[in-house]
Every structure is written in structure tokens, then in C-alpha cells.
Design a protein around this motif. Sequence first.
Motif, PDB file in Angstrom:
ATOM      1  N   LYS A  99      90.588 -25.657  84.415  1.00 32.92           N
ATOM      2  CA  LYS A  99      89.805 -24.467  84.754  1.00 32.92           C
ATOM      3  C   LYS A  99      90.345 -23.837  86.028  1.00 32.92           C
ATOM      4  CE  LYS A  99      85.691 -26.433  82.632  1.00 32.92           C
ATOM      5  NZ  LYS A  99      84.369 -27.010  82.904  1.00 32.92           N
ATOM      6  N   ARG A 100      90.572 -24.664  87.036  1.00 32.29           N
ATOM      7  CA  ARG A 100      91.272 -24.218  88.248  1.00 32.29           C
ATOM      8  C   ARG A 100      92.648 -24.884  88.197  1.00 32.29           C
ATOM      9  NH1 ARG A 100      89.564 -24.832  94.604  1.00 32.29           N
ATOM     10  NH2 ARG A 100      91.305 -23.585  95.368  1.00 32.29           N
ATOM     11  N   PRO A 101      93.716 -24.108  88.061  1.00 34.54           N
ATOM     12  CA  PRO A 101      95.051 -24.674  87.877  1.00 34.54           C
ATOM     13  C   PRO A 101      95.466 -25.607  89.011  1.00 34.54           C
ATOM     14  CG  PRO A 101      95.075 -22.311  87.506  1.00 34.54           C
ATOM     15  CD  PRO A 101      93.731 -22.650  88.060  1.00 34.54           C
ATOM     16  N   GLY A 136      95.323 -25.573  93.579  1.00 36.85           N
ATOM     17  CA  GLY A 136      94.482 -26.567  94.242  1.00 36.85           C
ATOM     18  C   GLY A 136      93.499 -27.264  93.328  1.00 36.85           C
ATOM     19  N   GLY A 137      93.633 -27.087  92.024  1.00 37.10           N
ATOM     20  CA  GLY A 137      92.758 -27.770  91.080  1.00 37.10           C
ATOM     21  C   GLY A 137      93.070 -29.249  91.013  1.00 37.10           C
ATOM     22  N   SER A 138      92.251 -29.980  90.286  1.00 39.16           N
ATOM     23  CA  SER A 138      92.444 -31.426  90.201  1.00 39.16           C
ATOM     24  C   SER A 138      92.356 -31.870  88.740  1.00 39.16           C
ATOM     25  CB  SER A 138      91.361 -32.139  91.005  1.00 39.16           C
ATOM     26  OG  SER A 138      90.108 -31.946  90.399  1.00 39.16           O
ATOM     27  N   ASN A 146      87.000 -30.375  85.771  1.00 41.86           N
ATOM     28  CA  ASN A 146      87.958 -29.283  85.859  1.00 41.86           C
ATOM     29  C   ASN A 146      88.794 -29.159  84.585  1.00 41.86           C
ATOM     30  OD1 ASN A 146      89.257 -27.145  87.292  1.00 41.86           O
ATOM     31  ND2 ASN A 146      90.993 -28.482  87.661  1.00 41.86           N
ATOM     32  N   LEU A 147      88.547 -29.992  83.579  1.00 36.65           N
ATOM     33  CA  LEU A 147      89.348 -30.004  82.365  1.00 36.65           C
ATOM     34  C   LEU A 147      88.537 -29.542  81.163  1.00 36.65           C
ATOM     35  CD1 LEU A 147      91.036 -33.499  82.756  1.00 36.65           C
ATOM     36  CD2 LEU A 147      91.974 -31.283  83.414  1.00 36.65           C
ATOM     37  N   ARG A 201      97.674 -15.348  84.577  1.00 35.48           N
ATOM     38  CA  ARG A 201      97.710 -15.810  85.957  1.00 35.48           C
ATOM     39  C   ARG A 201      99.033 -15.430  86.621  1.00 35.48           C
ATOM     40  NH1 ARG A 201      99.839 -19.613  88.974  1.00 35.48           N
ATOM     41  NH2 ARG A 201     100.863 -20.637  87.252  1.00 35.48           N
ATOM     42  N   LYS A 202     100.145 -15.619  85.906  1.00 43.52           N
ATOM     43  CA  LYS A 202     101.459 -15.282  86.452  1.00 43.52           C
ATOM     44  C   LYS A 202     101.595 -13.777  86.646  1.00 43.52           C
ATOM     45  CE  LYS A 202     104.089 -19.272  84.948  1.00 43.52           C
ATOM     46  NZ  LYS A 202     105.189 -19.758  84.126  1.00 43.52           N
TER      47      LYS A 202
END
Length: 86
Positions: free
Chosen positions: A52-54, A58-60, A65-66, A81-82
Motif C-alpha cells: 500500500k505504501r511502497p 518508506g513502506g514496510s 501494508n500488504l 507512481r513513476k
Amino acid sequence: MPFTTNGKRDYKKELRWEHTTHPQRVKERAERNAARKMKGLKVGDPRQVDHKRPLVSGGSNKKSNLRITSAKTNLHKEAMRKKRNG
């Protein structure tokens, strides 16, 4: 392919090159594989684990988050995102 021997892909040579020249890439692949295992996806499963947060933002690899998505959805999200980040 750059790592071929007698017309076949030389995985050992490729892995050795990757470990010496791109250690960060090895670490990131290991994190992605750990995420797949955590969500229960098997080898050959067409679905992908989406952070969810790459990880690059700084995602984990925490379960919160998955999520499991189709490959098309996950690739579209990464392309957006890119595009946004230049």
C-alpha cells in the motif's frame, strides 16, 4: 542475454554479478519474496503482493501494508507512481 553459456542462461553467474554490483537490488528482491510468502502466494501464482505504501517510499513488509492484487493493477499503480515522481 548477457549471462549465457552454450545457449542456456547461467543463473549462478548472473546471481554472482548481481551480488557484487547491485547489493540493494538483492535486498529488495528478498523483501518482495518475503512479502509473497507472508501472504501465502505460491510460485507461478499470477497475482502479486501490493505494498500500500511502497518500500521505496518508506513502506514496510508488515501485514497491514500488504494486499494481494492482480498483476495488471499492481503494474498500473507502479507506472502511475513513476509518472507522478518524474
